[in-house]
Design an enzyme around this catalytic site. Structure first.
Site, PDB file in Angstrom:
ATOM      1  N   ASP A   1      -2.216  -8.767 -66.002  1.00  0.00           N
ATOM      2  CA  ASP A   1      -2.737  -8.529 -64.655  1.00  0.00           C
ATOM      3  C   ASP A   1      -3.186  -7.071 -64.596  1.00  0.00           C
ATOM      4  OD1 ASP A   1      -1.561 -10.103 -61.647  1.00  0.00           O
ATOM      5  OD2 ASP A   1      -3.116  -8.551 -61.819  1.00  0.00           O
ATOM      6  N   ASP A  60      -7.015  -7.919 -60.415  1.00  0.00           N
ATOM      7  CA  ASP A  60      -6.513  -7.892 -59.044  1.00  0.00           C
ATOM      8  C   ASP A  60      -7.576  -7.378 -58.077  1.00  0.00           C
ATOM      9  OD1 ASP A  60      -4.465  -5.991 -56.994  1.00  0.00           O
ATOM     10  OD2 ASP A  60      -4.142  -8.148 -57.274  1.00  0.00           O
ATOM     11  N   GLU A 106      -9.760 -11.967 -59.055  1.00  0.00           N
ATOM     12  CA  GLU A 106      -9.224 -12.377 -57.753  1.00  0.00           C
ATOM     13  C   GLU A 106     -10.198 -11.856 -56.705  1.00  0.00           C
ATOM     14  OE1 GLU A 106      -5.284 -11.908 -54.897  1.00  0.00           O
ATOM     15  OE2 GLU A 106      -6.178 -10.182 -55.903  1.00  0.00           O
ATOM     16  N   HIS A 153       1.732 -16.139 -56.313  1.00  0.00           N
ATOM     17  CA  HIS A 153       2.858 -15.313 -55.817  1.00  0.00           C
ATOM     18  C   HIS A 153       2.578 -14.742 -54.434  1.00  0.00           C
ATOM     19  CE1 HIS A 153      -0.178 -12.771 -57.449  1.00  0.00           C
ATOM     20  NE2 HIS A 153       0.346 -11.749 -56.789  1.00  0.00           N
ATOM     21  N   ASP A 154       1.376 -15.019 -53.886  1.00  0.00           N
ATOM     22  CA  ASP A 154       1.001 -14.547 -52.538  1.00  0.00           C
ATOM     23  C   ASP A 154       0.935 -15.682 -51.525  1.00  0.00           C
ATOM     24  OD1 ASP A 154      -1.524 -12.223 -53.811  1.00  0.00           O
ATOM     25  OD2 ASP A 154       0.620 -11.919 -53.412  1.00  0.00           O
TER      26      ASP A 154
HETATM   27  O1  TEU Z   1      -3.557  -9.815 -53.510  1.00  0.00           O
HETATM   28  C1  TEU Z   1      -4.684  -9.550 -52.782  1.00  0.00           C
HETATM   29  C2  TEU Z   1      -4.641 -10.133 -51.474  1.00  0.00           C
HETATM   30  O2  TEU Z   1      -5.622 -10.226 -50.889  1.00  0.00           O
HETATM   31  C3  TEU Z   1      -3.354 -10.552 -50.967  1.00  0.00           C
HETATM   32  O3  TEU Z   1      -2.761  -9.475 -50.498  1.00  0.00           O
HETATM   33  C4  TEU Z   1      -3.548 -11.511 -49.901  1.00  0.00           C
HETATM   34  O4  TEU Z   1      -4.486 -11.143 -49.038  1.00  0.00           O
HETATM   35  C5  TEU Z   1      -2.359 -11.657 -49.107  1.00  0.00           C
HETATM   36  O5  TEU Z   1      -1.274 -11.509 -49.802  1.00  0.00           O
HETATM   37  C6  TEU Z   1      -2.381 -13.022 -48.588  1.00  0.00           C
HETATM   38  O6  TEU Z   1      -1.823 -12.852 -47.406  1.00  0.00           O
HETATM   39  C7  TEU Z   1      -3.418  -9.045 -54.680  1.00  0.00           C
HETATM   40  C8  TEU Z   1      -2.098  -9.405 -55.323  1.00  0.00           C
HETATM   41  O7  TEU Z   1      -2.127 -10.756 -55.672  1.00  0.00           O
HETATM   42  C9  TEU Z   1      -1.020  -9.101 -54.299  1.00  0.00           C
HETATM   43  O8  TEU Z   1       0.248  -9.529 -54.750  1.00  0.00           O
HETATM   44  C10 TEU Z   1      -1.016  -7.603 -54.052  1.00  0.00           C
HETATM   45  O9  TEU Z   1      -0.108  -7.323 -53.030  1.00  0.00           O
HETATM   46  C11 TEU Z   1      -2.409  -7.136 -53.628  1.00  0.00           C
HETATM   47  O10 TEU Z   1      -3.457  -7.661 -54.417  1.00  0.00           O
HETATM   48  C12 TEU Z   1      -2.511  -5.635 -53.795  1.00  0.00           C
HETATM   49  O11 TEU Z   1      -2.495  -5.317 -55.157  1.00  0.00           O
END
Ligand code: TEU
Length: 549
Positions: free
Chosen positions: A97, A193, A243, A317-318
């Site tokens: 990542d 990311d 992403e 994971h989000d």
């Molecule tokens: O996530 C990007 C992102 O847009 C997420 O934050 C998403 O909007 C939100 O969680 C959904 O509600 C990436 C990573 O996957 C996330 O874990 C990180 O917190 C974020 O970027 C910042 O690096």
């Protein structure tokens, strides 16, 4: 993108919650090594590991303080090299990542930048004398004041995650050098990311929105990705996935069309905002099923026609657990989880399987905010209280939407800490770990786990899963998603019932070419009577392959 990638499946690992070899509160890299035989048995081709570089862990590793070093909580470089070698020995590639929209404010570059406006690293970040009204995605202003210099720095996420200035060619070179360091070690791919946020509107314009369209799919983003391809990816067999937050179909076609030499594929999130009332995440909402089908169909047909390639996923994971979100986590958990798996894996693109999805792990039903750790959720809880909700109402929203829903420890067996560790984990286990775990799923040939293993094998067996045209037969139906995939030599029919009520369905005339033979490849119920009419059972799923006479 190498052809074999079109039949590959990626398994996503959140190392902090996957498995602890050292029996600590958090998982580690050797814990992943311990589970490689299981992952090889499942049949996955790549493992995407979320960040394990040195980090103050304010955002669980997405706040990197040293890109070249493994965080001791996860292990050592030797542990990582063992993981690479042991995975390769089993035919599995490791994807890293890469978090280069921002660094932690603990990163040496930012520490240097604080030393003064003329410091070489100052221009690695984005500074302004006056903030504009852009909002952080974790709530509040996207600008933080730095008293020494009297300037503000941009942070689209947490205040401890300072955005990098990609306009600066020296910053870009430093990033490409870092990526080559890991590519030279033999990694098989990169997940990038929020990579579509790296090019900001140089005028920092503002309007009455949260500012996202001034930096999403920005003016130079494709130029930067083409440079990254030249400087890092060219000449290497790497699976690269971006992403893409709040992006568009047109941009994702351009990001992933091979001749553009940018990325292999893209994640978009539109299908995971169908339970955001008026687009607002932090509100309770039932998901719009017809809307979900429309979005999935648009991206299937749009990317196919445009020559792009989708990364397919329900979970990460989000996001909350899909069986709780779009399925049934109660009486019909097993059948609805299988239906969701087939509905997604039947599509064109590369499927991503998030740890625990293969055993139908559900949201853990958090009761108290003290149980949570996610910076975004903790901020949201305070904002919900400030907006007038009481604690119970606020917790109801958090329970449905929090990212911590998918970050509870992986459930391997029915022991005290579910085989994750012998120490109390950093985030509590879900209450169902005693019966929802890998050991019991392995022992039950009819489990969701064996269903996923079958789906993964089918993708390697039948080319139509990679190439077939997509066509939805029930765009407006309130609970049925029926679609076909068609290539010259074969055809698939995928019937998915998103509901517990009994439902009959008759296939319209002419969908199946005259004389073609049907074979039921996979279902979550015993095979129904032959014929193009079905009495569908709760959350029924049917996958047929059809071939010419
Ligand atoms: O996530 C990007 C992102 O847009 C997420 O934050 C998403 O909007 C939100 O969680 C959904 O509600 C990436 C990573 O996957 C996330 O874990 C990180 O917190 C974020 O970027 C910042 O690096």
């Amino acid at each position: 993108m190498p052809e074999n990638m079109k039949q590959a499946v990626v398994y996503q690992i959140y190392p902090k919650s996957f498995s602890s070899h050292r029996q600590q509160a958090t998982g580690d890299l050797l814990g992943v090594v311990d589970r490689l035989d299981y992952l090889a048995w499942l049949g996955v081709d790549y493992l995407w590991l979320t960040p394990f570089y040195c980090s103050p862990q304010k955002d669980n590793g997405y706040d990197v303080s040293d890109y070249y070093r493994i965080d001791p909580a996860y292990g050592s470089m030797a542990d990582f090299e063992l993981l690479l070698a042991e995975a390769r020995r089993r035919g599995i590639g490791i994807m890293l990542d890469i978090v280069v929209n921002h660094t932690s404010t603990e990163h040496a570059w930012f520490r240097q930048a604080l030393k003064g406006r003329d410091n070489f690293y100052r221009d690695f970040y984005i500074w302004r004398d006056q903030p504009n009204n852009w909002q952080s995605k974790f709530g509040g202003s996207a600008w933080a004041f730095e008293p020494e210099s009297g300037q503000y720095y941009l942070h689209l996420f947490d205040q401890t995650q300072a955005d990098l200035n990609w306009e600066n060619p020296q910053l870009r070179q430093a990033v490409f050098e870092m990526m080559r360091f890991w590519a030279d070690k033999g990694v098989a791919g990169f997940r990038l990311d929020v990579i579509n946020l790296i090019s900001k509107d140089p005028a920092f314009s503002e309007d009455d929105s949260d500012g996202r369209h001034f930096y999403t799919d920005g003016p130079r983003v494709h130029e930067y990705l083409q440079q990254m391809h030249r400087e890092v990816f060219a000449g290497r067999e790497l699976l690269t996935v971006g992403e893409m937050s709040s992006t568009s179909l047109a941009h994702c076609i351009d990001y992933s069309r091979p001749e553009r030499r940018e990325l292999s594929m893209t994640f978009n999130f539109h299908h995971l905002k169908v339970d955001y009332p008026q687009g607002k995440k932090w509100q309770l909402g039932r998901f719009d099923f017809v809307g979900l089908k429309r979005i999935m169909s648009d991206w299937q047909q749009g990317m196919h026609a445009g020559g792009g390639w989708n990364a397919l996923f329900w979970c990460n994971h989000d996001q909350p657990r899909v069986v709780s979100r779009f399925g049934d986590e109660g009486q019909y958990r097993q059948v609805s989880a299988k239906m969701l798996a087939t509905a997604l894996h039947g599509l064109q693109g590369t499927p991503y399987l998030y740890q625990g999805e293969e055993i139908a792990m559900a949201n853990p039903a958090f009761q108290h905010i003290e149980e949570l750790r996610d910076v975004e959720s903790l901020n949201a809880y305070q904002q919900l209280l400030a907006s007038g909700l009481d604690r119970t109402q606020a917790m109801a929203v958090i329970r449905q939407k929090s990212r911590d829903n998918s970050r509870t420890p992986m459930q391997w067996d029915s022991s005290r800490f579910a085989g994750f560790s012998q120490t109390q984990p950093w985030l509590r286990l879900a209450d169902d770990a005693g019966y929802i775990n890998v050991a019991s799923a392995l022992a039950d040939p009819d489990s969701v786990l064996h269903h996923y293993r079958r789906l993964i094998a089918l993708r390697k067996q039948y080319r139509v899963l990679a190439d077939g045209d997509y066509h939805c037969l029930t765009p407006e139906h309130p609970s049925l998603w029926v679609y076909t995939r068609r290539s010259a030599a074969e055809m698939l029919l995928v019937i998915s019932h998103f509901g517990a009520e009994a439902q009959s369905y008759r296939l319209p005339e002419g969908v199946i070419p005259e004389g073609w033979q049907a074979e039921l490849l996979l279902s979550n119920y015993p095979a129904p009577a032959v014929g193009w009419q079905w009495q569908l059972r709760p959350w029924h799923s049917l996958l047929y392959r059809l071939t010419p006479p």
